[in-house]
Design a protein around this motif. Structure first.
Motif, mmCIF file in Angstrom:
data_model
loop_
_atom_site.group_PDB
_atom_site.id
_atom_site.type_symbol
_atom_site.label_atom_id
_atom_site.label_comp_id
_atom_site.label_asym_id
_atom_site.label_seq_id
_atom_site.Cartn_x
_atom_site.Cartn_y
_atom_site.Cartn_z
ATOM 1 N N ARG A 173 0.834 -1.210 0.000
ATOM 2 C CA ARG A 173 0.000 0.000 0.000
ATOM 3 C C ARG A 173 0.865 1.255 0.000
ATOM 4 N NH1 ARG A 173 -2.332 2.893 4.697
ATOM 5 N NH2 ARG A 173 -4.186 4.048 4.019
ATOM 6 N N GLU A 174 1.930 1.253 0.781
ATOM 7 C CA GLU A 174 2.771 2.445 0.887
ATOM 8 C C GLU A 174 3.509 2.724 -0.421
ATOM 9 O OE1 GLU A 174 5.591 4.707 4.082
ATOM 10 O OE2 GLU A 174 4.863 2.699 4.524
ATOM 11 N N CYS A 175 4.014 1.686 -1.076
ATOM 12 C CA CYS A 175 4.766 1.933 -2.305
ATOM 13 C C CYS A 175 3.844 2.376 -3.439
ATOM 14 C CB CYS A 175 5.594 0.708 -2.697
ATOM 15 S SG CYS A 175 4.683 -0.658 -3.408
ATOM 16 N N ILE A 176 2.604 1.878 -3.485
ATOM 17 C CA ILE A 176 1.669 2.335 -4.513
ATOM 18 C C ILE A 176 1.272 3.783 -4.260
ATOM 19 C CG2 ILE A 176 -0.582 1.973 -5.582
ATOM 20 C CD1 ILE A 176 1.436 -0.160 -6.279
ATOM 21 N N THR A 177 1.072 4.148 -2.999
ATOM 22 C CA THR A 177 0.742 5.534 -2.655
ATOM 23 C C THR A 177 1.875 6.465 -3.063
ATOM 24 O OG1 THR A 177 -0.612 4.801 -0.771
ATOM 25 C CG2 THR A 177 0.101 7.098 -0.782
ATOM 26 N N LEU A 178 3.127 6.045 -2.821
ATOM 27 C CA LEU A 178 4.285 6.836 -3.244
ATOM 28 C C LEU A 178 4.304 7.008 -4.758
ATOM 29 C CD1 LEU A 178 7.106 5.410 -0.950
ATOM 30 C CD2 LEU A 178 6.584 7.836 -1.209
ATOM 31 N N ALA A 179 4.003 5.923 -5.473
ATOM 32 C CA ALA A 179 4.080 5.960 -6.942
ATOM 33 C C ALA A 179 3.000 6.834 -7.557
ATOM 34 C CB ALA A 179 4.000 4.541 -7.499
ATOM 35 N N LEU A 180 1.803 6.796 -6.995
ATOM 36 C CA LEU A 180 0.690 7.545 -7.569
ATOM 37 C C LEU A 180 0.772 9.034 -7.261
ATOM 38 C CD1 LEU A 180 -2.234 5.062 -6.879
ATOM 39 C CD2 LEU A 180 -1.232 5.629 -9.079
ATOM 40 N N LYS A 181 1.499 9.392 -6.194
ATOM 41 C CA LYS A 181 1.705 10.802 -5.823
ATOM 42 C C LYS A 181 0.377 11.537 -5.634
ATOM 43 C CE LYS A 181 5.961 10.864 -8.552
ATOM 44 N NZ LYS A 181 6.761 10.240 -7.526
ATOM 45 N N THR A 182 -0.551 10.879 -4.980
ATOM 46 C CA THR A 182 -1.831 11.503 -4.671
ATOM 47 C C THR A 182 -1.924 11.761 -3.176
ATOM 48 O OG1 THR A 182 -2.892 9.338 -4.410
ATOM 49 C CG2 THR A 182 -2.997 10.365 -6.583
ATOM 50 N N LYS A 183 -2.754 12.709 -2.791
ATOM 51 C CA LYS A 183 -2.928 13.017 -1.378
ATOM 52 C C LYS A 183 -3.705 11.918 -0.653
ATOM 53 C CE LYS A 183 -2.677 18.042 -1.905
ATOM 54 N NZ LYS A 183 -3.361 19.347 -1.691
ATOM 55 N N GLN A 184 -4.543 11.210 -1.406
ATOM 56 C CA GLN A 184 -5.341 10.144 -0.806
ATOM 57 C C GLN A 184 -4.561 8.831 -0.830
ATOM 58 O OE1 GLN A 184 -8.282 10.703 0.581
ATOM 59 N NE2 GLN A 184 -8.494 8.597 1.267
ATOM 60 N N PRO A 185 -4.314 8.195 0.334
ATOM 61 C CA PRO A 185 -3.575 6.931 0.344
ATOM 62 C C PRO A 185 -4.290 5.852 -0.456
ATOM 63 C CG PRO A 185 -3.776 7.851 2.565
ATOM 64 C CD PRO A 185 -4.692 8.644 1.687
ATOM 65 N N TYR A 186 -3.533 4.994 -1.086
ATOM 66 C CA TYR A 186 -4.093 3.847 -1.790
ATOM 67 C C TYR A 186 -4.822 2.976 -0.776
ATOM 68 C CZ TYR A 186 -4.110 0.519 -5.699
ATOM 69 O OH TYR A 186 -4.473 -0.286 -6.740
ATOM 70 N N THR A 187 -5.915 2.362 -1.167
ATOM 71 C CA THR A 187 -6.717 1.600 -0.213
ATOM 72 C C THR A 187 -6.110 0.225 0.063
ATOM 73 O OG1 THR A 187 -8.121 0.562 -1.890
ATOM 74 C CG2 THR A 187 -8.792 2.741 -1.077
ATOM 75 N N TYR A 188 -6.388 -0.280 1.256
ATOM 76 C CA TYR A 188 -5.964 -1.637 1.583
ATOM 77 C C TYR A 188 -6.640 -2.632 0.648
ATOM 78 C CZ TYR A 188 -3.844 -0.122 6.001
ATOM 79 O OH TYR A 188 -3.042 0.470 6.947
ATOM 80 N N GLU A 189 -7.926 -2.376 0.346
ATOM 81 C CA GLU A 189 -8.670 -3.289 -0.509
ATOM 82 C C GLU A 189 -7.999 -3.438 -1.871
ATOM 83 O OE1 GLU A 189 -11.800 -5.936 -1.458
ATOM 84 O OE2 GLU A 189 -11.060 -5.134 0.440
ATOM 85 N N ASN A 190 -7.647 -2.324 -2.499
ATOM 86 C CA ASN A 190 -6.984 -2.402 -3.803
ATOM 87 C C ASN A 190 -5.581 -2.973 -3.687
ATOM 88 O OD1 ASN A 190 -9.249 -1.371 -4.959
ATOM 89 N ND2 ASN A 190 -8.411 0.650 -5.389
ATOM 90 N N SER A 191 -4.957 -2.814 -2.523
ATOM 91 C CA SER A 191 -3.615 -3.369 -2.326
ATOM 92 C C SER A 191 -3.625 -4.888 -2.378
ATOM 93 C CB SER A 191 -3.040 -2.898 -0.984
ATOM 94 O OG SER A 191 -2.929 -1.488 -0.948
ATOM 95 N N PHE A 192 -4.745 -5.506 -1.974
ATOM 96 C CA PHE A 192 -4.878 -6.952 -2.111
ATOM 97 C C PHE A 192 -4.692 -7.370 -3.562
ATOM 98 C CE2 PHE A 192 -7.112 -7.066 2.039
ATOM 99 C CZ PHE A 192 -6.565 -8.221 2.569
ATOM 100 N N ASP A 193 -5.243 -6.586 -4.484
ATOM 101 C CA ASP A 193 -5.175 -6.933 -5.902
ATOM 102 C C ASP A 193 -3.750 -6.826 -6.439
ATOM 103 O OD1 ASP A 193 -8.111 -7.319 -6.521
ATOM 104 O OD2 ASP A 193 -8.131 -5.314 -5.670
ATOM 105 N N ILE A 194 -2.992 -5.867 -5.902
ATOM 106 C CA ILE A 194 -1.586 -5.761 -6.299
ATOM 107 C C ILE A 194 -0.818 -6.991 -5.816
ATOM 108 C CG2 ILE A 194 0.506 -4.373 -6.110
ATOM 109 C CD1 ILE A 194 -1.759 -3.011 -7.641
ATOM 110 N N VAL A 195 -1.108 -7.441 -4.593
ATOM 111 C CA VAL A 195 -0.474 -8.660 -4.081
ATOM 112 C C VAL A 195 -0.824 -9.843 -4.975
ATOM 113 C CG1 VAL A 195 -0.389 -10.286 -2.150
ATOM 114 C CG2 VAL A 195 -0.434 -7.826 -1.694
ATOM 115 N N HIS A 196 -2.066 -9.890 -5.442
ATOM 116 C CA HIS A 196 -2.479 -10.989 -6.318
ATOM 117 C C HIS A 196 -1.665 -10.995 -7.606
ATOM 118 C CE1 HIS A 196 -5.020 -13.166 -9.251
ATOM 119 N NE2 HIS A 196 -5.319 -13.913 -8.207
#
Length: 365
Positions: free
Chosen positions: A26-49
């Protein structure tokens, strides 16, 4: 992933390691997207997949979605019970069967007292929507870049072709490569960490930050417990002592306005109490040098010790992306030498997420 199948490791320990892995993604995706809103845990599951379907299955069992209702959890469990090696039953299969039954009941009766049955039908349809949204969640913010591997616009200091990785396109001509590294032996796993790099292809320069995740033990981290001291020393010897926390002139502070060139951080995470705990983390980033200074005078770190010594996750993300925090820029050649001297695959005792954000210098058409 032998670790998550090891009956000698208790579920609470596995669960907290799983949460550290999810938090790192979640933290690395939030860093990459450079948005003020943190990436969600729910969507982070899909990145793990994307990275590892095997790891994803373990995380789903240990860390059900923070937004899942009792019904959604029940449906997931029922589908798992009904599934066999040759016949996989999904929660949506279970829902469709029950929805058909309830609609049949409602269509076959003239009775007016059907309020509870209609309510149950609505709850199943809402649960189906939840599972459908989960299936498409990954495509909402990132697009899988299927041609990236043949374009040749990635510098990769890792030479292992068997390493698990996945590539994404980011806005403004940027790319993100995620790698998953884990110990061969399950009993070795001591937690998770994140290496985040930014590469500038035009200048052939790179910079990075290393984050070591540790679980709070009742709002305290004990240096004598587990591997805390050993891992802090390792980061200190690999990053701080060689001078990656200094600029080209050998100073920790720049002549320009920025924080010190800290490239290694301790990242405490909250403990997951049980399978139904909500996901939350304090988001604290403590420089390794500050952690080692605290160790000189005490055997532990508590939240009171952190006042004035750490920054929150949103400040870390904003300042790292603005080049106001993190290591100095180094050449690709120096980065390759760093990995030659400090092999990431050697003596691996944590599940490691390695993220490389590449600025190609060209906008996508």
């Amino acid at each position: 992933m032998e670790y998550f199948e090891d009956d000698n490791v208790d579920d609470d320990t596995k669960r907290n390691v799983a949460f550290q892995v999810l938090s790192a993604v979640r933290e690395c995706i939030t860093l990459a997207l450079k948005t003020k809103q943190p990436y969600t845990y729910e969507n982070s599951f899909d990145i793990v997949h994307r990275l590892s379907p095997v790891l994803y299955r373990h995380l789903c069992k240990l860390l059900p979605s923070k937004n899942e209702s009792d019904l959604v959890r029940q449906l997931r469990e029922e589908a798992d019970i009904l599934s066999t090696d040759t016949n996989i039953v999904t929660p949506i299969d279970v829902i469709d069967k029950e929805v058909a039954r309830l609609r049949g009941l409602l269509n076959s009766t003239q009775k007016k007292n059907t309020k509870l049955t209609k309510k149950k039908l609505s709850s199943y349809l809402a649960a189906k929507k939840t599972f459908r949204e989960r299936e498409v969640a990954e495509g909402r913010m990132l697009t899988h870049d299927v041609y990236l591997a043949t374009r040749g616009d990635m510098f990769d200091p890792y030479k292992d072709p068997n390493m698990l990785h996945v590539d994404y396109k980011l806005p403004t001509g940027r790319r993100l490569r995620l790698r998953l590294l884990h110990p061969d032996k399950g009993e070795q796993i001591l937690g998770a960490d994140l290496i985040y790099e930014q590469h500038d292809l035009k200048r052939k320069l790179a910079r990075f930050a290393h984050l070591q995740y540790k679980v709070w033990d009742k709002k305290t981290i004990y240096f004598s417990k587990g591997s805390v001291s050993d891992q802090l020393e390792k980061l200190n010897s690999h990053l701080c002592i060689p001078g990656y926390c200094h600029n080209q002139a050998g100073n920790s502070y720049s002549e320009d306005y920025r924080m010190p060139y800290c490239s290694a951080f301790l990242r405490p995470t909250d403990r997951i109490q049980d399978v139904h705990s909500k996901f939350k983390t304090s988001g604290i980033h403590l420089p390794i040098c500050a952690a080692l200074k605290l160790r000189q005078r005490n055997s532990k770190i508590d939240k009171e010790d952190l006042k004035g010594r750490c920054i929150t996750h949103n400040i870390f993300e904003e300042m790292f992306n603005a080049n106001l925090l993190g290591s100095r820029w180094i050449t690709f050649e120096d980065l390759e030498k760093f990995y030659e001297k400090t092999p990431v695959l050697a003596d691996l005792k944590t599940i490691r997420i390695h993220a490389t954000e590449v600025d190609t210098g060209f906008e996508d058409k």
